[in-house]
Design a protein around this motif. Structure first.
Motif, mmCIF file in Angstrom:
data_model
loop_
_atom_site.group_PDB
_atom_site.id
_atom_site.type_symbol
_atom_site.label_atom_id
_atom_site.label_comp_id
_atom_site.label_asym_id
_atom_site.label_seq_id
_atom_site.Cartn_x
_atom_site.Cartn_y
_atom_site.Cartn_z
ATOM 1 N N ASN A 55 -15.235 5.025 -4.880
ATOM 2 C CA ASN A 55 -16.516 5.582 -5.296
ATOM 3 C C ASN A 55 -17.646 4.638 -4.881
ATOM 4 O O ASN A 55 -17.402 3.594 -4.252
ATOM 5 N N LYS A 56 -18.863 4.976 -5.253
ATOM 6 C CA LYS A 56 -20.020 4.201 -4.784
ATOM 7 C C LYS A 56 -20.099 2.811 -5.422
ATOM 8 O O LYS A 56 -20.876 1.963 -4.985
ATOM 9 N N HIS A 57 -19.311 2.606 -6.474
ATOM 10 C CA HIS A 57 -19.294 1.293 -7.127
ATOM 11 C C HIS A 57 -18.094 0.456 -6.669
ATOM 12 O O HIS A 57 -17.710 -0.504 -7.343
ATOM 13 N N ARG A 90 -15.003 1.156 -6.645
ATOM 14 C CA ARG A 90 -13.769 1.328 -7.414
ATOM 15 C C ARG A 90 -12.751 1.965 -6.488
ATOM 16 O O ARG A 90 -12.928 3.089 -6.028
ATOM 17 N N SER A 103 -16.606 11.727 -6.259
ATOM 18 C CA SER A 103 -15.892 10.565 -6.793
ATOM 19 C C SER A 103 -16.279 10.237 -8.235
ATOM 20 O O SER A 103 -15.427 9.865 -9.048
ATOM 21 N N GLU A 104 -17.563 10.380 -8.570
ATOM 22 C CA GLU A 104 -17.979 10.046 -9.933
ATOM 23 C C GLU A 104 -17.382 11.018 -10.937
ATOM 24 O O GLU A 104 -17.018 10.639 -12.060
ATOM 25 N N LYS A 105 -17.270 12.278 -10.534
ATOM 26 C CA LYS A 105 -16.678 13.279 -11.408
ATOM 27 C C LYS A 105 -15.212 12.958 -11.669
ATOM 28 O O LYS A 105 -14.723 13.054 -12.801
ATOM 29 N N CYS A 115 -13.777 9.981 -11.444
ATOM 30 C CA CYS A 115 -13.710 8.757 -12.264
ATOM 31 C C CYS A 115 -13.935 9.083 -13.743
ATOM 32 O O CYS A 115 -13.290 8.508 -14.627
ATOM 33 N N GLU A 116 -14.829 10.005 -14.000
ATOM 34 C CA GLU A 116 -15.096 10.414 -15.381
ATOM 35 C C GLU A 116 -13.861 11.064 -15.994
ATOM 36 O O GLU A 116 -13.526 10.823 -17.157
#
Length: 685
Positions: A61-63, A65, A194-196, A198-199
């Motif tokens: 993801n953008k962080h 991870r 990706s954020e979805k 990860c959530e």
């Protein structure tokens, strides 16, 4: 039916291509770390060969991870996944008996590992790869996906593809958590989604029920592993008479201390054991040095380090353990076995009663030395937890045990206290400060037996180092409860051979407390006169709140009938005070004698044991129960007064027996008489 595995693999690769998701084949490399992890692990069939997932993806993801994704394909009906009878993904199992081929030759021996589920099922194989990556410690989370299909369309494409995804992480103790959203939509693997994803993953945490199931399973596994190590000691002709029971305890504890990962100390490796044949430089001195380093890094006091080393060092100095035979010492082999079989269980974040498992294992072969005099019977974890709850333990409690054994009560109390702190304190800094305070200042234990004391120290260290106030000495003479330790909870399973069946410990302890509760597990008849004069004197300053007739919780270890007695401290018992009496002999658990080696599980929840224990808590703490196993109507729950003589505390003494004859009794008697009379007539008597 012919497998269409290759077509299934191609089908899902096209799906990934359509979403623009970079994927890697069997022999392609995502990065050297993942490649090495797969190479270093045993293959799916248990050998030393490599591991080759059909498809590999590195999610990011953008962080930054990064989560490796292992995908395994099959192409036959029913080959997506295989579950155990408990609904878990089946991993490596073991043959229960010898199996033979069609020619009568032994194909697999009893106890041999069976990898068929991992080899033949897509999800099971993918999870095998995921665990291989987690073993490397380079990643703490992996996604495992199994894909399958059985039929093809006219154009050769897969007609009925199926997919199932799981999240495996160290935070969840590697228990696979189903990612339902990925089963039907692999687009979640796209960077834009990706954020979805990860959530979704962050919400996949273990439930309390799953934690309890995993803990029970891990404890059974741990005990089996310990028994296996002890068996190897027992079978070794050189060691049969060389080590006493206590020395075996010390040997186990020392090897565990030497094997555990310790901050700022490089892990001890099997290759560090050189097999030197020298009194001052050998495999034993390597262990001794590491034990001292382990204790120092855990901030144990100098006196504590000195005391523990004085007990452990003589064992590891025995030449029979460190002297090499064919280049290797016995210690090297034992260290390797402990490191592979025991340490992974202990380094999980489950609360395991590992010391109890050690003692249970040794008891299978020979009684703990002096156990008749000192009553070394360890209280089961589910009972210590119940008692800590009944004594109203919370994050502000000061908990003590003046005959702590291996520290089981303090372990349960500390767990409850820390969980309470997590629920009540939201500020991270304040929470960490409170947890440190709990571990260092709010627990106190005293133990007179050196061998058991070492187990208690190690038990508390494994719980995060709550060993600061663990005292080696006589509980009768210890007077550490004061303004610096204002005890509010007293938990105890006393030695039943002591005066008053152990109630002398209780009277002395309660005299040192000014407030709070005491919860005692003791031989039940101590409350029906055998605990006098202590029971009578206790009532002068303390209130008996509850008496619980227990099930056979020490099945296979002791035939003593026990009860839990709960007291409110520093309030004299009055004649009209109502006491809650409960018959808890049916607690929902089925027990088996641990000494029967053919029985894998000694404790099984066969009738809602968890719900029954929660009901007992509710009844005693004045809350509304969710179940109705123990009621006044069925006679299992009674509220009654007691005398002030201290001799009528048991459930049976307050159970009401209705002796008035009923019409049904009369009818049955007449019926029995007429049946007998008719029989006599028919027999011409």
């Amino acid at each position: 039916m012919r497998s269409i595995e290759e077509k299934v693999e191609e089908h899902f690769k096209k799906i990934l291509d359509n979403f623009g998701i970079r994927h890697y084949g069997k022999t392609e490399e995502i990065n050297p770390t993942i490649t090495k992890a797969l190479k270093d692990s045993n293959s799916k069939s248990g050998g030393s060969g490599n591991n080759f997932p059909d498809i590999q993806v590195l999610f990011e993801n953008k962080h930054a991870r990064r989560i490796p994704i292992m995908i395994e394909a099959k192409g036959e009906k029913g080959k997506l996944e295989k579950l155990t009878k408990y609904g878990l993904i089946e991993g490596v199992t073991f043959y229960s008996a010898d199996t033979k081929d069609k020619f009568g030759n032994i194909k697999h021996k009893a106890g041999e590992a069976n990898y068929s589920s991992v080899v033949n099922y897509a999800v099971n194989g993918a999870i095998h790869y995921a665990n291989a990556i987690l073993d490397s410690n380079a990643y703490n989370e992996v996604i495992a996906i199994g894909i399958n299909g059985t039929e093809l369309n006219v154009d050769g494409s897969v007609k009925n593809s199926e997919c199932k995804a799981y999240y495996i992480s160290t935070k969840n103790n590697r228990l696979p958590k189903h990612i339902m959203e990925l089963d039907d939509d692999l687009s979640l693997l796209k960077f834009s989604n990706s954020e979805k994803l990860c959530e979704i993953l962050d919400k996949l945490i273990l439930t309390e029920k799953e934690i309890e199931q995993m803990t029970l399973k891990a404890e059974v596994t741990l005990e089996q592993k310990i028994k296996s190590i002890h068996q190897s000691l027992y079978d070794n002709d050189r060691l049969k008479t060389a080590l006493s029971t206590n020395e075996k305890l010390y040997l186990f504890c020392g090897l565990i201390m030497a094997s555990l990962k310790t901050e700022y100390l490089a892990p001890l490796n099997i290759f560090d054991f050189k097999g030197n044949d020298d009194k001052d430089d050998n495999d034993g001195t390597i262990i001794i040095k590491r034990i001292k380093g382990f204790l120092n890094k855990k901030n144990c006091s100098n006196d504590k380090v000195k005391m523990i080393c004085s007990l452990l060092n003589p064992v590891f100095e025995k030449s029979i353990l460190w002297k090499p035979v064919n280049g290797e010492s016995i210690l090297k082999g034992l260290f390797d076995q402990v490191n592979k079989d025991i340490i992974p269980c202990l380094e999980s974040n489950l609360r395991l009663d590992f010391t109890g498992k050690i003692l249970n294992s040794l008891n299978d072969w020979v009684s703990i030395e002096n156990d008749i005099a000192n009553d070394v019977v360890l209280t089961p974890r589910y009972v210590t937890r119940l008692m800590a709850k009944l004594a109203r333990t919370d994050m502000n409690s000061f908990v003590w045990d003046r005959a702590m054994g291996s520290g089981g009560f303090l372990v349960s109390a500390m767990d409850i206290m820390i969980k309470d702190a997590h629920e009540k304190i939201k500020d991270t800094d304040k929470l960490n400060e409170k947890i440190t305070q709990i571990k260092q200042n709010q627990l106190l234990g005293v133990e007179i037996l050196g061998n058991i004391y070492i187990l208690a120290i190690l038990n508390m260290i494994l719980m995060g180092d709550g060993s600061s106030n663990m005292v080696y000495g006589d509980g009768h003479r210890y007077s550490g409860v004061s303004s610096t330790f204002p005890a509010t909870v007293f938990l105890l399973n006393p030695p039943y051979s002591a005066l008053g069946k152990g109630f002398n410990f209780v009277e002395e302890a309660l005299s040192k407390m000014t407030t709070g509760y005491a919860c005692i597990l003791i031989q039940e008849n101590a409350g029906s006169g055998n605990g006098l004069p202590y029971t009578k004197r206790i009532l002068k300053n303390n209130t008996l709140c509850a008496s619980i007739h227990m099930a056979d919780i020490f099945c296979g270890k002791s035939s003593v009938q026990t009860a839990i007695y709960l007291f409110k401290v520093n309030r004299p018992h009055e004649q009209d005070d109502l006491v809650k009496f409960i018959d808890f002999s049916e607690d929902g658990y089925t027990r088996q004698n641990r000494k029967k080696s053919s029985q894998e599980v000694n404790l099984r929840d066969t009738d809602n044991a968890k719900g029954r224990y929660e009901e007992i808590e509710s009844l005693i703490l004045g809350k509304k129960p969710k179940t109705n196993y123990y009621t006044k109507e069925n006679g299992l729950y009674i509220e009654d007064t007691i005398s002030l003589e201290g001799n009528d505390w048991t459930f049976s003494q307050h159970k009401k027996v209705d002796t008035a004859p009923q019409m049904e009794d009369f009818k049955k008697t007449i019926s029995d008489y007429l049946a007998w009379k008719m029989s006599c007539i028919l027999k011409m008597e």
